[in-house]
Design a protein around this motif. Sequence first.
Motif, short mmCIF file in Angstrom:
data_model
loop_
_atom_site.label_atom_id
_atom_site.label_comp_id
_atom_site.label_asym_id
_atom_site.label_seq_id
_atom_site.Cartn_x
_atom_site.Cartn_y
_atom_site.Cartn_z
N LYS A 1 0.85 -1.19 0.00
CA LYS A 1 0.00 0.00 0.00
C LYS A 1 0.88 1.24 0.00
N ARG A 2 0.58 2.17 -0.92
CA ARG A 2 1.44 3.33 -1.07
C ARG A 2 1.39 4.26 0.16
N SER A 3 0.25 4.37 0.80
CA SER A 3 0.15 5.29 1.94
C SER A 3 1.08 4.89 3.07
N SER A 4 0.96 3.62 3.51
CA SER A 4 1.81 3.17 4.61
C SER A 4 3.26 3.06 4.17
N THR B 1 19.61 -2.25 5.15
CA THR B 1 19.13 -2.98 6.33
C THR B 1 18.24 -2.10 7.19
N ALA B 2 18.69 -0.87 7.44
CA ALA B 2 17.88 0.05 8.27
C ALA B 2 16.55 0.36 7.60
N LEU B 3 16.55 0.55 6.28
CA LEU B 3 15.31 0.86 5.56
C LEU B 3 14.34 -0.33 5.60
N PHE B 4 14.84 -1.54 5.35
CA PHE B 4 13.98 -2.70 5.32
C PHE B 4 13.38 -2.97 6.70
N ASN B 5 14.18 -2.77 7.75
CA ASN B 5 13.65 -2.96 9.11
C ASN B 5 12.55 -1.95 9.41
N THR B 6 12.68 -0.73 8.88
CA THR B 6 11.65 0.29 9.09
C THR B 6 10.38 -0.07 8.33
N ILE B 7 10.51 -0.60 7.10
CA ILE B 7 9.34 -0.95 6.29
C ILE B 7 8.63 -2.18 6.86
N LEU B 8 9.41 -3.22 7.17
CA LEU B 8 8.83 -4.51 7.56
C LEU B 8 8.36 -4.55 9.00
N ILE B 9 8.81 -3.63 9.84
CA ILE B 9 8.41 -3.47 11.24
C ILE B 9 8.87 -4.65 12.09
N ASN C 1 -1.01 -10.36 10.21
CA ASN C 1 -0.66 -8.94 10.07
C ASN C 1 0.45 -8.72 9.04
N THR C 2 0.39 -9.50 7.96
CA THR C 2 1.34 -9.32 6.86
C THR C 2 0.62 -8.83 5.61
N LEU C 3 -0.56 -9.41 5.34
CA LEU C 3 -1.31 -9.01 4.14
C LEU C 3 -1.73 -7.54 4.16
N MET C 4 -1.87 -6.97 5.36
CA MET C 4 -2.39 -5.60 5.45
C MET C 4 -1.42 -4.58 4.84
N TYR C 5 -0.15 -4.97 4.64
CA TYR C 5 0.81 -4.04 4.04
C TYR C 5 0.72 -4.01 2.51
N PHE C 6 -0.03 -4.96 1.90
CA PHE C 6 -0.10 -5.06 0.45
C PHE C 6 -1.41 -4.44 -0.06
N ASN C 7 -1.36 -4.04 -1.32
CA ASN C 7 -2.58 -3.51 -1.93
C ASN C 7 -3.51 -4.67 -2.30
N ALA C 8 -4.73 -4.31 -2.72
CA ALA C 8 -5.77 -5.32 -2.95
C ALA C 8 -5.36 -6.32 -4.03
N GLU C 9 -4.74 -5.85 -5.10
CA GLU C 9 -4.34 -6.73 -6.20
C GLU C 9 -3.30 -7.74 -5.72
N THR C 10 -2.30 -7.26 -4.97
CA THR C 10 -1.25 -8.15 -4.47
C THR C 10 -1.81 -9.13 -3.45
N GLN C 11 -2.74 -8.64 -2.60
CA GLN C 11 -3.37 -9.53 -1.63
C GLN C 11 -4.08 -10.69 -2.33
N ALA C 12 -4.78 -10.38 -3.41
CA ALA C 12 -5.50 -11.42 -4.14
C ALA C 12 -4.53 -12.46 -4.71
N ARG C 13 -3.40 -11.99 -5.23
CA ARG C 13 -2.41 -12.91 -5.79
C ARG C 13 -1.82 -13.81 -4.70
N ILE C 14 -1.52 -13.22 -3.53
CA ILE C 14 -0.94 -14.00 -2.42
C ILE C 14 -1.96 -15.00 -1.89
N LEU C 15 -3.22 -14.58 -1.75
CA LEU C 15 -4.25 -15.48 -1.24
C LEU C 15 -4.48 -16.65 -2.18
N SER C 16 -4.36 -16.40 -3.48
CA SER C 16 -4.47 -17.50 -4.44
C SER C 16 -3.35 -18.51 -4.23
#
Length: 617
Positions: free
Chosen positions: A28-31, A63-71, A214-229
């Motif tokens: 998701k672009r906002s988060s 490393t610092a950036l990825f830790n900030t994004i992935l929480i 609490n991993t899917l919530m970081y993805f947009n709807a299209e990516t969520q659908a692909r992961i759920l498939s």
Amino acid sequence: MMIQADPQFEALLTYLKDARGFDFTGYKRSSLMRRVGRRMTQVDIEDYGEYQDYLELHPDEFTALFNTILINVTGFFRDADSWEFLRNEVVRPLLLTKAADSPVRVWSAGCASGEEAYTLAIMLAEVLGPDEFRQRVKIYATDVDEEGLAQARQASYTEKDVSALPPELVERYFEVTGGRYVFRKDLRRSVIFGRNDLIQDAPISRIDLLVCRNTLMYFNAETQARILSRFHFALGEGGVLFLGKAEMLLSHTSLFAPIDLKRRVFRKVPRFLQTNGAMLVDVPHVPVRAEVGPIDQLRNEAFQASPVAQIVVTADGLVALANRQAEALFGVTSRDIGRPFRDLDVSYRPLELRRFIEQTQVERRMTRAGDVEYMRGPGDSVHLEVQLHPLVDADGGLLGTALVFHDVTGARRLQEDLEHANRQLETAYEELQSTNEELETTNEELQSTVEELETTNEELQSTNEELETMNEELQSTNDELQSINDQLRSSTNELDEANLFLEAVLTSLRAGVTVLSRDLVVQVWNRRAEDLWGLRKEEAIGEHFLNLDIGLPVEQLRPAIRKVLNGEPQPQETQLPAVNRRGRQIEVRVVCTPLVSSAAEVIGAILVMESDHFNGG
């Protein structure tokens, strides 16, 4: 409200994907922009393009950036009520539907630092018992963060990390080592960690329970659908998906049906495929033996004629193919086709291959076990290098694993011979060098010996002179010691005379006298004190005064003694009733005075005890 795409930000995401293999384009672009902006603020950069330049110059910043994004926020039994429901209402019934010896496969997707994976291990060990857990359960824990996976593999946590667990679970499943809590090693072997990008990598198959909280919530709807498939493909028939509180799946009811919507627990819905107007249920594929054509026969013969031993294992763990070299080396025959690979000797001898197969399937890449010694018989050993290749279909689904055994015995022996020859050459060179050095050293030692003999003669002469001098000094010292001994003897005689004089004085006194140290230990006890109380000097000296068993109530003298010891200059006089050594009642007058040293310090107390017979006693 839609967020307008920023070209520089999209270019930054493309750079992250190309440079480090992290694909955040589906987030998701906002988060995502909020988290990247937070990291840019920390390094004092405002422009996305400038931040991309900064990443190119400072590789550690990734490393610092990825830790900030992935929480990577996680914990043991996070949302305990949901885990309790999962154990009692889902896992227990699920296990009842499976055969008693069938494997239980669990996938923890987005496992971070491992707490969620070990929570699953604790829950299943509690339900099945540790022995059955070790035999049946495999937990595949994946994440895109290599740093988090490295921490998870250590299975080591602080006291704060395990504080949410009940003490009895901490005691059963953790060992305290160096102030940290380490998960039990015998159960840790059932938890397999590997890198898996939910967007790009193929999913793990035949899963009974898939946990992705609490991993899917970081993805947009299209990516969520692909992961759920992909999750739907990964789960076996009746498989369960356990999500986080923020994830609903309200728009994916064709894939998953809620078991408990509040706790985000869902069950896989069988997918119906429409083919030529017919509705077909997605059922397990059963291979059908077809007539072998020329091409198939050619492929089979090419596989059989391979100069290296090869075995192919299906995704279900069954032996699919084995060539002639495998039969000659390991005794795998056509009768073993279709059998579970774990039942064959080659699965654990010469090394445990099952964990390598699982690693290959999880990571979807070739793995290698090098230089393994295999004893084919007494005195007959070969060295093998084993390569394991994942076999996937066009859609990325796992078909099986190919095991290739390369005989490296000749290369190993050539390497050993070469190393042996090198060692011999080095030894010969070192011995020659050593011999040359020894000859030179011998020549120098002979010259040095002549010089030492001359020096020794001079030293002996000098030593003789020193011995004569020492003899004179010893004689002088002996005279001095004799003089000191005479002085000590004289001082001892004087001290004995002084002690006899003091003893005579104390004996001549009509009153009982005792002298106490500051800690009330008896130092002096005169003859009159012995006559008065019937306690000999040898029995009194060295004892605590207040502990003496005499007819005098000594406890009542404590205040007077304390005053004297605390610096009171005036004598303290006390009149007390007592019983003398003959058992007669008497009246005793006790006078307590301070014992003062030459430095005017109070070092003890003097007690003078005088008595008259009690009237009528």
